[in-house]
Design an enzyme around this catalytic site. Structure first.
Site, short mmCIF file in Angstrom:
data_model
loop_
_atom_site.label_atom_id
_atom_site.label_comp_id
_atom_site.label_asym_id
_atom_site.label_seq_id
_atom_site.Cartn_x
_atom_site.Cartn_y
_atom_site.Cartn_z
N CYS A 163 33.11 31.12 47.41
CA CYS A 163 33.05 31.48 45.99
C CYS A 163 34.01 30.59 45.20
CB CYS A 163 33.44 32.94 45.81
SG CYS A 163 33.57 33.44 44.07
N CYS B 60 27.54 39.79 42.50
CA CYS B 60 28.28 38.96 41.55
C CYS B 60 27.77 37.53 41.69
CB CYS B 60 29.77 39.03 41.82
SG CYS B 60 30.23 38.36 43.45
N CYS C 58 39.01 38.81 40.72
CA CYS C 58 37.79 38.22 40.17
C CYS C 58 37.18 39.11 39.09
CB CYS C 58 36.80 37.91 41.29
SG CYS C 58 35.40 38.98 41.47
N SER D 78 33.52 45.70 53.44
CA SER D 78 33.55 45.09 52.11
C SER D 78 34.75 45.62 51.34
CB SER D 78 32.26 45.39 51.35
OG SER D 78 32.39 45.08 49.97
N SER D 79 35.75 44.78 51.16
CA SER D 79 36.98 45.22 50.49
C SER D 79 36.71 45.77 49.10
CB SER D 79 37.97 44.05 50.42
OG SER D 79 39.15 44.43 49.75
N GLU E 223 39.29 36.33 53.49
CA GLU E 223 39.78 35.56 52.34
C GLU E 223 41.27 35.27 52.47
OE1 GLU E 223 40.48 36.03 47.56
OE2 GLU E 223 38.78 37.12 48.44
#
EC number: 1.17.7.4
Length: 342
Positions: free
Chosen positions: A105, A21, A203, A231-232, A135
């Site tokens: 991000c 992304c 997102c 990695s969620s 996060e």
């Protein structure tokens, strides 16, 4: 996509969008540019993005990944990962006289700013997310006295607030859209005056990848998601695929982790990758499948992505300074800056 006319036909449905992304692309390029600009070593707090291959590749180029700020030698350069950090981490870096490059991000930064604003207005903030995720730790650190973590719909019953008329929800950006909204609905049942954030926190890349895999999964006997276990958003893609009708789903870092037994009785394989996965790893999976008769690849792309983010301001400033110095001296490679200002 048409229906299969022959059950014996072997095909791959390749989801798009998939992989990197804009936020991940920005963070990885930030490390690469910092290594070019200032030279190795460049320290990175936590994994820059949650992908084993990306981290190992950057380590080979001179990046050193650490868990805590105190592990960075005083006066060095440190990059903060795409997942964001709490204000206390910035304070720790300043105390150690570290030059910092913030690769958070921008969509995560938006959630941080929302948390700060609602805390100033004395709201109780219900942060939907997974305990221990970087996060969530970073966002919670912006307003620890106002934020309560809600880890899924089953956790709603445990939530307590001071004033039911001043409650707002925010969320981790990489969650399953469906699970998040299920949690929001449960919260609204308990707190009818619950306020939603001014814009969707999930997102765009997470939503798009989940939308694409839902379409793929509906026609797939097996879905392979390329991504790391920490990695969620990659883990969520497997869950979404299974929920959308895939008969089986697996998460792999590399093609070598695929078990040939998974292909037994399979005609259609769906393939996608998490938002922190470079496409070279997907290509490896496609080659592995082609060697086993799954060479017919059809791209399923329900939407396009065009969003890009500029590099962190610290890097942009020094890259501009270097370009200006080169023009002033008439030498293309003149004088490399010593590092981002503290």
């Amino acid at each position: 996509m048409g229906d299969m006319t022959a059950t014996s036909a072997r095909r791959v449905l390749l989801a798009a969008p998939r992989g990197y992304c804009a936020g991940v692309d920005r963070a990885v390029i930030a490390v690469e540019k910092a290594l070019e600009q200032y030279g190795a070593p460049i320290y990175v707090r936590k994994e820059i993005v949650h992908n084993k291959y990306v981290v190992q590749t950057l380590e080979k180029k001179g990046a050193i990944f650490v868990d805590e700020t105190e592990e960075v030698p005083e006066g060095s350069i440190v990059i903060f990962s795409a997942h964001g950090v709490a204000p206390v981490v910035h304070e720790e870096a300043a105390q150690r006289k570290l030059a910092t490059i913030d690769a958070t991000c921008p969509l995560v930064t938006k959630v941080h700013k929302e948390a700060v604003r609602f805390a100033k207005e004395d709201y109780d903030i219900l942060l939907i997310g997974h305990e221990g995720h970087e996060e969530v730790i970073g966002t919670s650190g912006e307003a620890p006295d106002h934020i309560t973590l809600v880890d899924g719909p089953d956790d709603v019953k445990n939530v307590e607030v001071r004033d039911e008329s001043k409650v707002v929800w925010l969320s981790q950006t990489t969650l399953s859209v469906d699970e998040t909204m299920e949690t929001v609905d449960a919260l609204k049942e308990r707190f009818p005056k619950l306020i939603s954030p001014p814009s969707d926190d999930i997102c765009y890349a997470t939503q798009n990848r989940q939308t694409a895999i839902k379409q793929v999964a509906a026609e797939s006997d097996l879905v392979i998601v390329v991504g790391s276990k920490n990695s969620s958003n990659s883990v969520r893609l497997v869950e979404v695929a299974l929920g959308a009708g895939a008969k089986a789903g697996h998460l792999v870092d590399y093609a070598s982790e695929i078990d040939e037994a998974w292909l037994e009785g399979v005609s259609t394989v769906g393939v996608t990758s998490g938002a922190s996965v470079p496409d070279v790893l997907v290509e490896g999976v496609l080659e592995w499948l082609a060697e086993r008769g799954f060479g017919d690849v059809e791209v399923v792309q329900p939407m396009q992505e065009s969003l890009t983010f500029s590099l962190p301001k610290e890097l942009r400033r020094d890259l501009r300074a270097e370009a200006a110095a080169a023009v002033a001296t008439g030498a293309a490679g003149a004088g490399r800056p010593e590092g981002p200002r503290r």
